[in-house]
Design a protein around this motif. Sequence first.
Motif, PDB file in Angstrom:
ATOM      1  N   PHE A  29     -66.025 -10.890  48.267  1.00 55.48           N
ATOM      2  CA  PHE A  29     -67.641 -11.088  48.304  1.00 55.48           C
ATOM      3  C   PHE A  29     -68.163 -12.192  48.571  1.00 55.48           C
ATOM      4  O   PHE A  29     -69.201 -12.162  49.208  1.00 55.48           O
ATOM      5  CB  PHE A  29     -67.834 -10.798  46.585  1.00 55.48           C
ATOM      6  CG  PHE A  29     -69.641 -10.269  46.743  1.00 55.48           C
ATOM      7  CD1 PHE A  29     -69.810  -9.096  46.871  1.00 55.48           C
ATOM      8  CD2 PHE A  29     -70.429 -11.270  46.138  1.00 55.48           C
ATOM      9  CE1 PHE A  29     -71.120  -8.734  46.653  1.00 55.48           C
ATOM     10  CE2 PHE A  29     -71.653 -10.999  45.964  1.00 55.48           C
ATOM     11  CZ  PHE A  29     -72.080  -9.854  46.206  1.00 55.48           C
ATOM     12  N   GLY A  32     -67.680 -12.508  52.507  1.00 56.46           N
ATOM     13  CA  GLY A  32     -68.771 -11.577  53.048  1.00 56.46           C
ATOM     14  C   GLY A  32     -70.076 -12.143  52.736  1.00 56.46           C
ATOM     15  O   GLY A  32     -70.980 -11.888  53.973  1.00 56.46           O
ATOM     16  N   GLY A  36     -72.329 -12.980  56.064  1.00 51.22           N
ATOM     17  CA  GLY A  36     -73.611 -12.316  56.179  1.00 51.22           C
ATOM     18  C   GLY A  36     -74.745 -13.331  56.226  1.00 51.22           C
ATOM     19  O   GLY A  36     -75.795 -13.156  57.174  1.00 51.22           O
ATOM     20  N   LYS A  60     -80.443  -9.015  52.376  1.00 59.38           N
ATOM     21  CA  LYS A  60     -79.881  -7.864  52.435  1.00 59.38           C
ATOM     22  C   LYS A  60     -78.496  -7.925  53.188  1.00 59.38           C
ATOM     23  O   LYS A  60     -77.769  -7.208  52.858  1.00 59.38           O
ATOM     24  CB  LYS A  60     -80.829  -7.055  53.201  1.00 59.38           C
ATOM     25  CG  LYS A  60     -82.093  -6.602  52.227  1.00 59.38           C
ATOM     26  CD  LYS A  60     -82.938  -5.630  53.072  1.00 59.38           C
ATOM     27  CE  LYS A  60     -84.297  -5.427  52.447  1.00 59.38           C
ATOM     28  NZ  LYS A  60     -85.213  -4.521  53.166  1.00 59.38           N
ATOM     29  N   THR A  61     -78.558  -8.509  54.418  1.00 60.06           N
ATOM     30  CA  THR A  61     -77.419  -8.636  55.224  1.00 60.06           C
ATOM     31  C   THR A  61     -76.248  -9.453  54.278  1.00 60.06           C
ATOM     32  O   THR A  61     -75.019  -8.880  54.342  1.00 60.06           O
ATOM     33  CB  THR A  61     -77.638  -9.534  56.539  1.00 60.06           C
ATOM     34  OG1 THR A  61     -78.643  -8.853  56.898  1.00 60.06           O
ATOM     35  CG2 THR A  61     -76.375  -9.496  57.429  1.00 60.06           C
ATOM     36  N   GLN A  64     -74.864  -7.000  51.777  1.00 59.04           N
ATOM     37  CA  GLN A  64     -74.217  -5.818  52.520  1.00 59.04           C
ATOM     38  C   GLN A  64     -72.716  -6.364  52.699  1.00 59.04           C
ATOM     39  O   GLN A  64     -71.785  -5.578  52.654  1.00 59.04           O
ATOM     40  CB  GLN A  64     -74.906  -5.248  53.468  1.00 59.04           C
ATOM     41  CG  GLN A  64     -75.944  -4.548  53.007  1.00 59.04           C
ATOM     42  CD  GLN A  64     -77.101  -4.053  54.369  1.00 59.04           C
ATOM     43  OE1 GLN A  64     -76.939  -4.433  55.278  1.00 59.04           O
ATOM     44  NE2 GLN A  64     -77.835  -3.009  54.000  1.00 59.04           N
ATOM     45  N   GLY A  65     -72.937  -7.603  53.531  1.00 63.43           N
ATOM     46  CA  GLY A  65     -71.782  -7.974  53.832  1.00 63.43           C
ATOM     47  C   GLY A  65     -70.516  -8.248  52.777  1.00 63.43           C
ATOM     48  O   GLY A  65     -69.332  -8.095  52.721  1.00 63.43           O
ATOM     49  N   GLY A  67     -70.636  -7.042  49.782  1.00 64.42           N
ATOM     50  CA  GLY A  67     -70.160  -5.851  49.004  1.00 64.42           C
ATOM     51  C   GLY A  67     -68.915  -5.202  49.730  1.00 64.42           C
ATOM     52  O   GLY A  67     -67.940  -4.711  49.253  1.00 64.42           O
ATOM     53  N   THR A  68     -69.137  -4.844  51.194  1.00 68.59           N
ATOM     54  CA  THR A  68     -68.307  -4.524  51.937  1.00 68.59           C
ATOM     55  C   THR A  68     -66.836  -5.103  52.142  1.00 68.59           C
ATOM     56  O   THR A  68     -65.949  -4.636  51.852  1.00 68.59           O
ATOM     57  CB  THR A  68     -68.735  -4.239  53.287  1.00 68.59           C
ATOM     58  OG1 THR A  68     -70.187  -3.588  53.464  1.00 68.59           O
ATOM     59  CG2 THR A  68     -67.817  -3.526  54.407  1.00 68.59           C
ATOM     60  N   PHE A  69     -66.992  -6.295  52.267  1.00 69.50           N
ATOM     61  CA  PHE A  69     -65.701  -7.028  52.657  1.00 69.50           C
ATOM     62  C   PHE A  69     -64.991  -7.218  51.024  1.00 69.50           C
ATOM     63  O   PHE A  69     -63.827  -7.206  51.101  1.00 69.50           O
ATOM     64  CB  PHE A  69     -66.048  -8.630  52.972  1.00 69.50           C
ATOM     65  CG  PHE A  69     -64.851  -9.233  53.334  1.00 69.50           C
ATOM     66  CD1 PHE A  69     -64.393  -8.742  54.752  1.00 69.50           C
ATOM     67  CD2 PHE A  69     -64.239  -9.985  52.893  1.00 69.50           C
ATOM     68  CE1 PHE A  69     -63.301  -9.586  55.644  1.00 69.50           C
ATOM     69  CE2 PHE A  69     -62.865 -10.924  53.556  1.00 69.50           C
ATOM     70  CZ  PHE A  69     -62.565 -10.383  54.692  1.00 69.50           C
ATOM     71  N   THR A  71     -65.047  -4.960  48.595  1.00 67.62           N
ATOM     72  CA  THR A  71     -64.569  -3.815  48.330  1.00 67.62           C
ATOM     73  C   THR A  71     -63.326  -3.643  48.958  1.00 67.62           C
ATOM     74  O   THR A  71     -62.138  -3.436  48.571  1.00 67.62           O
ATOM     75  CB  THR A  71     -65.443  -2.628  48.845  1.00 67.62           C
ATOM     76  OG1 THR A  71     -66.568  -2.749  47.863  1.00 67.62           O
ATOM     77  CG2 THR A  71     -64.711  -1.183  48.628  1.00 67.62           C
ATOM     78  N   PHE A  72     -63.027  -4.112  50.416  1.00 67.85           N
ATOM     79  CA  PHE A  72     -61.936  -4.035  51.197  1.00 67.85           C
ATOM     80  C   PHE A  72     -60.875  -4.811  50.688  1.00 67.85           C
ATOM     81  O   PHE A  72     -59.527  -4.736  50.678  1.00 67.85           O
ATOM     82  CB  PHE A  72     -62.123  -4.096  52.610  1.00 67.85           C
ATOM     83  CG  PHE A  72     -62.850  -2.753  53.146  1.00 67.85           C
ATOM     84  CD1 PHE A  72     -62.077  -1.746  53.311  1.00 67.85           C
ATOM     85  CD2 PHE A  72     -63.882  -3.079  53.617  1.00 67.85           C
ATOM     86  CE1 PHE A  72     -62.542  -0.321  53.681  1.00 67.85           C
ATOM     87  CE2 PHE A  72     -64.692  -1.636  54.255  1.00 67.85           C
ATOM     88  CZ  PHE A  72     -63.826  -0.536  54.399  1.00 67.85           C
TER      89      PHE A  72
END
Length: 81
Positions: A29, A32, A36, A60-61, A64-65, A67-69, A71-72
Amino acid sequence: MPVPSGAYGQHGGSPSCFDRIKVGFMMGFCVGMASGALFGGFSALRYGLRGRELFSTVGKTMFQGGGTFGTFMGIGTGIRC
């Protein structure tokens, strides 16, 4: 360097799999969010955004970045448990 006995919750010794997944998610997180901020900031400035629109778009970016990174990274850490 030894780990303090109370560092990972109720039990001493090595962290549980869930603790490792949480740490992996938080590390991802943070990475990311940083990427972001860089990529979102440059793209928002390129589009000519200023003021409130700039901060809103970059925020927002970043989330989003992150959360995505995150999660992975959490999934990858869970696979290694």
